[in-house]
Design a protein around this motif. Structure first.
Motif, PDB file in Angstrom:
ATOM      1  N   LEU A  14      47.923  41.223  45.441  1.00  0.00           N
ATOM      2  CA  LEU A  14      46.585  42.059  46.050  1.00  0.00           C
ATOM      3  C   LEU A  14      45.812  42.305  44.508  1.00  0.00           C
ATOM      4  CD1 LEU A  14      48.048  44.554  48.593  1.00  0.00           C
ATOM      5  CD2 LEU A  14      46.515  42.692  48.925  1.00  0.00           C
ATOM      6  N   LEU A  15      46.401  42.273  43.499  1.00  0.00           N
ATOM      7  CA  LEU A  15      45.496  42.626  42.262  1.00  0.00           C
ATOM      8  C   LEU A  15      44.929  41.297  41.853  1.00  0.00           C
ATOM      9  CD1 LEU A  15      47.908  45.021  40.237  1.00  0.00           C
ATOM     10  CD2 LEU A  15      45.757  45.691  41.324  1.00  0.00           C
ATOM     11  N   PHE A  19      40.844  40.970  41.768  1.00  0.00           N
ATOM     12  CA  PHE A  19      40.018  40.303  40.601  1.00  0.00           C
ATOM     13  C   PHE A  19      39.169  39.353  41.159  1.00  0.00           C
ATOM     14  CE2 PHE A  19      39.855  37.395  37.403  1.00  0.00           C
ATOM     15  CZ  PHE A  19      39.130  38.087  36.326  1.00  0.00           C
ATOM     16  N   PHE A  20      39.637  38.312  41.607  1.00  0.00           N
ATOM     17  CA  PHE A  20      38.689  37.171  41.950  1.00  0.00           C
ATOM     18  C   PHE A  20      37.757  37.733  42.809  1.00  0.00           C
ATOM     19  CE2 PHE A  20      42.445  34.550  40.689  1.00  0.00           C
ATOM     20  CZ  PHE A  20      41.779  33.896  39.734  1.00  0.00           C
ATOM     21  N   VAL A  21      37.701  38.537  43.805  1.00  0.00           N
ATOM     22  CA  VAL A  21      36.902  38.969  44.704  1.00  0.00           C
ATOM     23  C   VAL A  21      35.633  39.608  44.030  1.00  0.00           C
ATOM     24  CG1 VAL A  21      36.189  40.561  46.563  1.00  0.00           C
ATOM     25  CG2 VAL A  21      38.017  38.787  46.797  1.00  0.00           C
ATOM     26  N   ASN A  26      30.372  39.916  41.536  1.00  0.00           N
ATOM     27  CA  ASN A  26      29.589  40.226  40.014  1.00  0.00           C
ATOM     28  C   ASN A  26      28.924  38.886  39.572  1.00  0.00           C
ATOM     29  OD1 ASN A  26      28.974  41.674  37.767  1.00  0.00           O
ATOM     30  ND2 ASN A  26      30.313  40.643  36.477  1.00  0.00           N
ATOM     31  N   LYS A  27      29.189  37.637  39.774  1.00  0.00           N
ATOM     32  CA  LYS A  27      28.405  36.750  39.274  1.00  0.00           C
ATOM     33  C   LYS A  27      27.251  36.658  40.384  1.00  0.00           C
ATOM     34  CE  LYS A  27      30.228  34.864  35.756  1.00  0.00           C
ATOM     35  NZ  LYS A  27      30.048  34.622  34.770  1.00  0.00           N
ATOM     36  N   ARG A  28      27.487  36.749  41.670  1.00  0.00           N
ATOM     37  CA  ARG A  28      26.348  36.673  42.728  1.00  0.00           C
ATOM     38  C   ARG A  28      25.329  37.713  42.453  1.00  0.00           C
ATOM     39  NH1 ARG A  28      29.366  34.814  48.041  1.00  0.00           N
ATOM     40  NH2 ARG A  28      30.163  32.543  47.121  1.00  0.00           N
TER      41      ARG A  28
END
Length: 74
Positions: A14-15, A19-21, A26-28
């Motif tokens: 889950l962590l 993180f990836f989500v 953040n990049k978008r």
């Protein structure tokens, strides 16, 4: 297996997913209003150690370093 091992694996997964989500979101994220025209100082970029920065990738850092050194000598 012990139930605590499954719990630990689940929390870890889950962590990593969290993180990836958040990284992708953040990049978008668009640039805030009023910050579109902010100019980045080349000297500031030379001192920055963030090699993942998009601005850092676009700059020709070697030429900037040479220009700054030649300005200091004059």
């Amino acid at each position: 297996m012990d139930p605590f091992v499954w719990l630990a694996i689940t929390i870890l997964v889950l962590l990593v997913v969290f993180f990836f989500v958040t990284y992708i979101l953040n990049k978008r994220t668009p640039v805030p209003k009023g910050c579109e025209q902010i100019k980045i100082s080349e000297e500031f970029c030379l001192n920055c150690s963030n090699t993942d920065c998009k601005i850092h990738e676009k700059l020709d850092l070697e030429n900037i370093k040479k220009e700054l050194e030649s300005e200091e000598e004059v």
